[in-house]
Design an enzyme around this catalytic site. Structure first.
Site: not given
Ligand code: NAD
Length: 510
Positions: A237, A271
């Site tokens: 997602e 998102c």
């Molecule tokens: P992010 O990708 O920076 O982090 C998401 C999660 O992944 C965090 O818990 C982070 O600690 C973890 N993470 C980071 N590096 C990792 C790795 N190498 N391996 C595994 N996990 C890792 O995103 P964010 O800044 O927390 O959230 C914002 C983003 O999320 C935006 O792009 C937004 O559009 C998206 N989002 C999508 C949806 C959806 O339903 N499609 C919903 C909410 C947010």
């Protein structure tokens, strides 16, 4: 000698910059034992009848209702978002998921009888089982720090899985609270707290059967690649850059108010937030004028962090440097906290980064389009494909346009709200990821369907050995009687191929 370091996550309220609390981070080396513990607990949970799992979900639901204010308090403290949004965008999806799953999961997960319409297989019986996968790793973002992990936990648990949840390091308290509510009701959930290194360790941990990742496309790629090495399935997602198509017969006042909320709720950190608006023809001038006027009067919550605000400001500055005009905002207000003014940009040059990149902040760009065709083309041009909305008084027109948009969800005269209605699928196309959460598809995505076939053992099997010289002709001859289209064509073929069918019948009599 290695020195044990207890790392701590410091939670700061982004509106006041006050310390909210600290949470002990999980050592990445310990993640494997959390997965093992979850796997051990899952064995019993998988044996729990779905109706009993549904009762556990209802018990969780009663607790969410009872502790609603406390949950909202934690979310507000960690994110600085307006309290009304903590209620509408976090508690509503959570309770809706529990209620829907408790009512629907027992029926959806029930073993399904599969009929055999094929003449030659009619004596067989089959059942489709929706078995749990095992341990599901749920990795969550910070923007809906309670609602997102909570609903995903609910679906995974309903399907009979155990979960190891890794909340965002920026909002660990909301994630921990979501997990606690399930644990208290007896569901197998564990929590790994920490940053990307902990998430990475979780994706790589032996025993994880599925990864449900919500976050940026950038990290989503890493997660998918890492899970792919071990052939662990993932649902992604990811981000979005939702377009809003305001057609020339739209209700102007509703479209402006809809644009305002869809672009600026949660300070644009959504998102499926509207980031691009395409307005058809003469509606453009009154639309941008009203939108900018109302945007200037809005008082939003902060962005999650200084880094996030810098990202948003850099995208706006880049657009303005390229010639974009600012109709509202594009400024950091003078107050403590990571605030950014609600921003409306027009005349954005095609080369500006904001035309392609997800902004994830309180910024929207508006452009004029000549007709419906141009609106659809512009909307589909972006690599993301999460949501889109069509604004028109003509229902048929909305349906026609909806079918042409490359998106996981299309709304008519509204936007994004269906995250809080569990029967609606959630998920995207392209850079917005793949797989679905919510709805029956989201539930089935967290199962391992198993087809169990049964035969009394009394009917001989004609395709087994030996292959005599007439076997190929016999089977060849039976193709049309079995599969020609229309009953008459099949009967005719049966008469034509009577010799082959006789030879085949002999194979049943062996
Ligand atoms: P992010 O990708 O920076 O982090 C998401 C999660 O992944 C965090 O818990 C982070 O600690 C973890 N993470 C980071 N590096 C990792 C790795 N190498 N391996 C595994 N996990 C890792 O995103 P964010 O800044 O927390 O959230 C914002 C983003 O999320 C935006 O792009 C937004 O559009 C998206 N989002 C999508 C949806 C959806 O339903 N499609 C919903 C909410 C947010």
């Amino acid at each position: 000698m290695a020195v044990a370091v207890t790392r701590e996550l410091r939670v700061v309220n982004p509106a006041t910059l006050e310390l909210v609390g600290t949470v002990a981070a999980t050592d990445p080396a310990e993640v494997g034992s959390l997965v093992a513990a979850a796997a051990a607990a899952q064995a019993a949970w998988a044996e729990t009848p779905v109706a009993d799992r549904a009762r556990v979900l209802l018990a969780v639901s009663r607790e969410v209702l009872r502790r609603a204010d406390e949950i909202a308090d934690v979310v507000v403290a960690e994110t600085g978002k307006p309290r009304v949004e903590a209620v509408t965008s976090e508690l509503y999806p959570a309770l809706d998921a529990l209620t829907w799953l408790a009512a629907e999961a027992p029926r959806l997960l029930e073993p399904e009888r599969v009929a055999y319409p094929q003449l030659h297989l009619k004596h067989k019986r089959a059942t489709l089982l929706y078995e749990p996968i095992g341990v599901v790793a749920v990795i969550s973002p910070w923007n809906f720090p309670f609602g997102i992990p909570f609903t995903q936990l609910a679906y995974a648990i309903a399907a009979g899985n155990a979960v190891v949840l890794k909340p965002s390091e920026l909002t660990p308290l909301s994630g921990a609270l979501a997990a606690e509510l399930f644990v208290d009701a007896g569901a197998p959930v564990r929590v790994a707290q920490g940053d990307g290194a902990v998430g990475e360790a979780l994706v790589r941990a032996p025993g994880v059967g599925k990864v449900l990742f919500t976050g940026s496309a950038e990290v989503g790629r890493l997660v998918a690649a890492s899970a792919g090495e071990r052939l662990v399935p993932v649902t992604l997602e990811l981000g979005g850059k939702d377009p809003m198509l305001v057609l020339d017969d739209a209700d102007l006042a509703r479209a402006v108010d809809g644009a305002l909320w869809s672009s600026f709720t949660n300070s644009g950190q959504v998102c499926s937030g509207v980031e691009r608006i395409y307005v058809q023809g003469d509606l453009y001038e009154p639309f941008v004028e009203e939108l900018a006027r109302k945007a200037r009067a809005l008082d939003l919550g902060p962005l999650i962090s200084e880094e996030q605000r810098d990202r948003v400001a850099a995208l706006v500055d880049d657009a303005v440097a390229g010639g974009a005009r600012v109709l509202a905002g594009a400024r950091v207000p003078e107050r403590p906290g990571w605030f950014y003014e609600p921003t409306v940009l027009v005349d954005v040059p095609p080369a500006a980064r904001i035309e392609r990149d997800e902004t994830f902040g309180p910024v929207v760009t508006v452009a004029r389009v000549v007709d419906e065709e141009a609106a659809v083309r512009a909307a589909n041009e972006n690599a993301y494909g999460l949501g889109a909305s069509v604004w028109t008084k003509d229902g048929e027109r909305a349906q026609r346009v909806a079918r042409r948009l490359r998106a996981g969800t299309v709304w008519h005269n509204d936007h994004a709200y269906s995250y809080a209605s569990s029967q609606a699928t959630w998920g995207g196309r392209g850079e917005s990821g793949f797989g679905r959460t919510h709805s029956k598809h989201g539930l089935y995505d967290l199962t391992a369907p198993k087809f169990v076939d049964s035969d009394s053992g009394r009917v001989p099997v004609p395709w087994w050995y030996p292959y005599d010289e007439r076997a190929a002709d016999a089977f060849r001859g039976a193709l049309a009687p079995l599969y020609a289209s229309g009953l008459l064509a099949r009967i005719r073929a049966a008469w034509r191929e009577r010799r082959a069918l006789l030879a085949l019948a002999r194979r049943y009599r062996r």
